[in-house]
Design an enzyme around this catalytic site. Structure first.
Site, PDB file in Angstrom:
ATOM      1  N   CYS A  35       0.831  -1.211   0.000  1.00  0.00           N
ATOM      2  CA  CYS A  35       0.000   0.000   0.000  1.00  0.00           C
ATOM      3  C   CYS A  35       0.864   1.259   0.000  1.00  0.00           C
ATOM      4  O   CYS A  35       2.060   1.222   0.282  1.00  0.00           O
ATOM      5  CB  CYS A  35      -0.865   0.067   1.269  1.00  0.00           C
ATOM      6  SG  CYS A  35      -1.880  -1.365   1.615  1.00  0.00           S
ATOM      7  N   CYS A  39      -2.669   5.005   2.889  1.00  0.00           N
ATOM      8  CA  CYS A  39      -3.829   4.137   2.669  1.00  0.00           C
ATOM      9  C   CYS A  39      -4.822   4.250   3.825  1.00  0.00           C
ATOM     10  O   CYS A  39      -4.430   4.222   4.996  1.00  0.00           O
ATOM     11  CB  CYS A  39      -3.378   2.687   2.519  1.00  0.00           C
ATOM     12  SG  CYS A  39      -4.726   1.531   2.168  1.00  0.00           S
ATOM     13  N   ARG A  42      -7.192  -0.246   7.641  1.00  0.00           N
ATOM     14  CA  ARG A  42      -6.736  -0.469   9.016  1.00  0.00           C
ATOM     15  C   ARG A  42      -5.241  -0.759   9.030  1.00  0.00           C
ATOM     16  O   ARG A  42      -4.743  -1.513   8.198  1.00  0.00           O
ATOM     17  CB  ARG A  42      -7.514  -1.646   9.608  1.00  0.00           C
ATOM     18  CG  ARG A  42      -7.132  -1.979  11.042  1.00  0.00           C
ATOM     19  CD  ARG A  42      -7.934  -3.171  11.525  1.00  0.00           C
ATOM     20  NE  ARG A  42      -7.506  -3.586  12.854  1.00  0.00           N
ATOM     21  CZ  ARG A  42      -7.991  -4.638  13.504  1.00  0.00           C
ATOM     22  NH1 ARG A  42      -8.904  -5.402  12.906  1.00  0.00           N
ATOM     23  NH2 ARG A  42      -7.559  -4.953  14.704  1.00  0.00           N
ATOM     24  N   ARG A  64       1.137  -7.920  -3.695  1.00  0.00           N
ATOM     25  CA  ARG A  64       0.231  -7.468  -4.746  1.00  0.00           C
ATOM     26  C   ARG A  64      -0.385  -6.131  -4.328  1.00  0.00           C
ATOM     27  O   ARG A  64      -0.504  -5.851  -3.118  1.00  0.00           O
ATOM     28  CB  ARG A  64      -0.858  -8.506  -5.024  1.00  0.00           C
ATOM     29  CG  ARG A  64      -1.748  -8.825  -3.855  1.00  0.00           C
ATOM     30  CD  ARG A  64      -2.654 -10.013  -4.161  1.00  0.00           C
ATOM     31  NE  ARG A  64      -3.597 -10.262  -3.073  1.00  0.00           N
ATOM     32  CZ  ARG A  64      -3.297 -10.924  -1.970  1.00  0.00           C
ATOM     33  NH1 ARG A  64      -2.084 -11.416  -1.790  1.00  0.00           N
ATOM     34  NH2 ARG A  64      -4.214 -11.109  -1.020  1.00  0.00           N
ATOM     35  N   CYS A  66      -2.710  -2.997  -3.287  1.00  0.00           N
ATOM     36  CA  CYS A  66      -3.948  -2.783  -2.529  1.00  0.00           C
ATOM     37  C   CYS A  66      -5.025  -2.202  -3.448  1.00  0.00           C
ATOM     38  O   CYS A  66      -4.746  -1.323  -4.269  1.00  0.00           O
ATOM     39  CB  CYS A  66      -3.661  -1.826  -1.374  1.00  0.00           C
ATOM     40  SG  CYS A  66      -5.121  -1.258  -0.486  1.00  0.00           S
TER      41      CYS A  66
END
Length: 351
Positions: A35, A39, A42, A64, A66
């Site tokens: 991320c 972002c 959480r 991968r 977000c």
């Protein structure tokens, strides 16, 4: 921008600081996602975070993107379209024919992705597929599950992919073994580190052609088998590499072991005496060993080194100062030598 230490970055992550957008990314080991620091999702525990200075490094380490913060967001519509296609079918065996079918010129796509992310679209797709399988193996999953996660339709196809990269059938990749391997992301591409409890045995660039042969020699020498996962020593190595690439320190206070003859060991020890920012020729290295007639043997020992950066064979250049062969690629050698100039500048400033 010099990347701050990980504690500073974690504080920025908790604050959702947008100042690092596009410059630093966080990979979350429990989800396999990377991320932006801003972002809105959480926030993960500190122990589950790994920080990277590029999207390419995040992907190369097996993460991968977000879907909430879209760390690969790009202004080029063609790049955006290809990324969306990859996200829709991450396990697909993408080819140039697929790109052409989307009415996109492959060479144009390659240049655009290289500019934006440091790797081509096809390389990104390949990393995504294999990383998914390796992540499953590292977690102790069955080979059949890793095969499916990597998007391979048959066990033989997956075996061949792993063998090509690591030189070993996946059935020999154990969760618990004498030797443990894991990926480490760097600004010059992902690397594979192999360590026992007591020493680092190998550090190589993941795309180096000689990597499978080096791993086979290592396993033969150690009479062991290879597992995937993290150890304290690999964590220490990752922190030391982060310091090195960020300009903090070029010292690696780590226990090393690689098999070799008495002469090879003497060459590797001499390489470690070359300060960061300085260079030597093969002839100078041979002179330093008291073997001025052994220039070719020195060159062979230099090429046999499997502890890249830690045993700095990249500091050997031609007699005229020009770049010579390097297993990780001349572009990486040039990058490392350019990076190390700052350490020489620091030494001159302090004296």
């Amino acid at each position: 921008m010099t990347t701050p230490d990980s504690d500073t970055l974690y504080t920025a992550l908790l604050a959702r600081d947008p100042a690092y957008d596009g410059q630093v990314f966080v990979g979350v080991t429990t989800t396999g996602i990377f991320c932006r620091l801003s972002c809105p999702a959480r926030k993960p525990n500190r122990a589950n975070c790994r920080f990277f200075d590029s999207a390419a490094a995040s992907i190369g380490a097996g993460f991968r993107p977000c879907k909430r913060c879209d760390p690969l967001a790009h202004g080029d519509p063609m790049v955006t379209r290809l990324l969306a296609a990859l996200e829709a079918e991450p396990s697909r065996r993408w080819s140039e024919a697929d790109i052409i079918a989307m009415k996109i010129e492959p060479s144009t796509a390659r240049r655009a992705f290289k500019r934006a992310f440091g790797l081509s679209f096809l390389e990104m797709a390949r990393h995504r597929r294999l990383a998914a399988g390796f992540t499953t193996l590292a977690a102790g999953g069955r080979v059949i599950d890793a095969q499916i996660d990597a998007g391979f339709s048959s066990p033989d196809a997956f075996r061949q992919a792993v063998i090509r990269r690591l030189g070993l059938p996946p059935g020999q990749l154990l969760k618990s073994a004498e030797l443990t391997a894991d990926w480490i992301a760097t600004p010059v591409g992902p690397m594979i580190a192999v360590a026992s409890r007591h020493a680092l045995h190998l550090l190589e660039f993941f795309d180096r052609k000689a990597l499978p042969a080096a791993l086979r020699r290592l396993l033969l020498d150690s009479h062991g088998r290879l597992g995937f996962g993290r150890t304290d020593l690999i964590d220490r190595l990752e922190r030391a590499l982060h310091l090195y690439f960020s300009g903090g320190s070029a010292r690696f206070d780590l226990p090393l072991r690689q098999p070799g003859s008495v002469f090879q060991q003497s060459v590797w020890a001499e390489l470690q005496r070359i300060p960061a920012g300085e260079r030597r020729s093969y002839g100078q290295l041979a002179e330093a060993l008291g073997r001025p007639d052994a220039v070719r043997a020195v060159a062979r020992a230099n090429g046999a080194n499997t502890l890249a950066i830690l045993v700095p064979c990249h500091r050997i250049t031609g007699a005229d100062g020009g770049l010579t062969g390097y297993g990780g690629g001349l572009w990486r050698k040039d990058h490392l030598l350019t990076l190390e100039r700052q350490y020489e500048d620091q030494k001159r400033t302090s004296t």
